[in-house]
Every structure is written in structure tokens, then in C-alpha cells.
Design an enzyme around this catalytic site. Structure first.
Site, PDB file in Angstrom:
ATOM      1  N   THR A 110       0.881  -1.279  -0.189  1.00  7.25           N
ATOM      2  CA  THR A 110       0.113  -0.029  -0.131  1.00  7.25           C
ATOM      3  C   THR A 110       0.837   1.069   0.014  1.00  7.25           C
ATOM      4  OG1 THR A 110      -0.125  -0.121   2.514  1.00  7.25           O
ATOM      5  CG2 THR A 110      -2.019  -1.065   1.275  1.00  7.25           C
ATOM      6  N   THR A 160       1.571   4.428   1.664  1.00  6.35           N
ATOM      7  CA  THR A 160       2.207   4.811   2.731  1.00  6.35           C
ATOM      8  C   THR A 160       3.153   3.853   3.172  1.00  6.35           C
ATOM      9  OG1 THR A 160       0.399   6.705   3.164  1.00  6.35           O
ATOM     10  CG2 THR A 160       1.965   5.976   4.943  1.00  6.35           C
ATOM     11  N   CYS A 161       2.483   2.579   3.241  1.00  2.23           N
ATOM     12  CA  CYS A 161       3.200   1.424   3.931  1.00  2.23           C
ATOM     13  C   CYS A 161       4.713   1.433   3.088  1.00  2.23           C
ATOM     14  CB  CYS A 161       2.563  -0.003   3.993  1.00  2.23           C
ATOM     15  SG  CYS A 161       0.963   0.516   5.038  1.00  2.23           S
ATOM     16  N   SER A 162       4.520   1.366   1.907  1.00  2.72           N
ATOM     17  CA  SER A 162       5.739   0.976   0.891  1.00  2.72           C
ATOM     18  C   SER A 162       6.554   2.203   0.849  1.00  2.72           C
ATOM     19  CB  SER A 162       5.245   0.570  -0.469  1.00  2.72           C
ATOM     20  OG  SER A 162       4.680  -0.911  -0.281  1.00  2.72           O
ATOM     21  N   VAL A 171       7.972   1.060   5.889  1.00  2.01           N
ATOM     22  CA  VAL A 171       8.907   0.149   5.939  1.00  2.01           C
ATOM     23  C   VAL A 171      10.514   0.690   5.444  1.00  2.01           C
ATOM     24  CG1 VAL A 171       9.890  -1.867   4.630  1.00  2.01           C
ATOM     25  CG2 VAL A 171       7.516  -1.816   5.409  1.00  2.01           C
TER      26      VAL A 171
END
Length: 169
Positions: free
Chosen positions: A52, A54-56, A60
Site C-alpha cells: 500500500t 504509505t506503507c511501501s 517500511v
């Protein structure tokens, strides 16, 4: 909802193992949370979903970038938990170059998310029940710091915040 001072729920997460090792085959491997945390300091962060935006792009990479500093401050392992299966988490780990830096752990049936009380209902958006975005510092299975994001936010669960909290202890 899980609080500071609580023990992590003793559920099983799944980790995709990419290389053969002692007694481990390539593929998904169960990680018993209580056993994996015993005697360790864990920087744990959870995200709503692998791959997703923001996550990527932020979450992370921030932990990968700050991994050496977190470990120098006493962290034994960094865990990323998401309500995805081990195969998806393994593919995301390859894409994010996390091997040996961040353990990418799948919570495929959301058992860990439910047990912590940190779920995010995205049913109307086609994503089902997910994990809320948060970070926590865990020492020997007990929560020492907990940073839960408001819906749609990325302000307190980043690696820099957890690193500041770790150094302040």
C-alpha cells in the site's frame, strides 16, 4: 486494546523464508510470538497492508533506514506485521530489500490484530479487516511503548519516533 505493560498475545504469525537453513525449508514458517520475543527487545510496527502507498513509500523504508541505529540502541529485532499471507509478505520483503533487517510477518487471519484490539475495518473499501497502523517497543514480550495512529495518519508510528523513545528510556 493492548496497553503499555501488557504482554503480546501468544498467537502465531507467518514468515516467508527465502533461503534454506538449518531445518527450515523455503516457504512459510510459523513464528510463535511469545517464544520469538523471549529475552529480546523488539521494535514492532504494524501496517494496514503490504504494497500500500504509505506503507511501501514511508513506513517500511523508515525502519530499514534506521535499523542500524535501532540495533545500536538495544533492539534485537525489527518486525513488520500486516494482515497479509506469508507469500505476499515475502514478495514485499524482496521488493523492500528487508532481508536480514526487518522481519516481515504475516497475520493472514488477523488473529494477532484481533488479540491486540488494534484492528481497522476496511470492509467498505474492499480490504476487509486489517491492522491499525502503530508501532511498539516490546521487551521480553511486554509492551513498553505504544504509538497508535489515528485513521489515515502517519505521524507517530515511524522509526524516528520509536528510536527517540528507545533512547529516552
Amino acid at each position: 486494546m493492548i496497553q503499555i505493560g501488557d504482554s503480546l498475545p501468544d498467537t502465531t504469525l507467518m514468515e516467508y523464508v527465502q533461503t534454506e537453513g538449518e531445518g527450515c525449508s523455503i516457504g512459510p514458517r510459523p513464528v510463535q510470538v511469545a517464544q520469538a520475543c523471549a529475552g529480546k527487545i523488539i521494535a514492532l510496527f504494524a501496517v494496514p497492508g503490504a504494497f500500500t502507498p504509505t506503507c511501501s513509500a514511508q513506513h517500511v523504508p523508515g525502519y530499514v533506514r534506521n535499523a542500524a541505529q535501532l540495533k545500536a540502541a538495544g533492539v534485537d529485532e525489527i518486525w513488520c506485521v500486516s494482515v497479509n499471507d506469508a507469500f505476499v509478505m515475502g514478495a514485499w520483503a524482496r521488493e523492500q530489500a528487508t532481508e536480514g533487517v526487518v522481519r516481515m510477518l504475516g497475520d493472514g487471519d488477523a488473529a494477532f490484530a484481533k488479540a491486540t484490539g488494534l484492528t481497522l475495518d476496511l470492509n467498505g473499501k474492499g480490504l476487509g479487516l486489517r491492522s491499525n497502523r502503530y508501532s511498539m517497543l516490546v521487551r521480553n514480550g511486554k509492551v513498553e511503548q505504544l504509538n497508535v495512529e489515528a485513521p489515515g495518519k502517519f505521524e507517530v508510528s515511524d522509526a524516528d519516533t520509536l528510536l527517540r523513545q528507545l533512547k529516552a528510556n
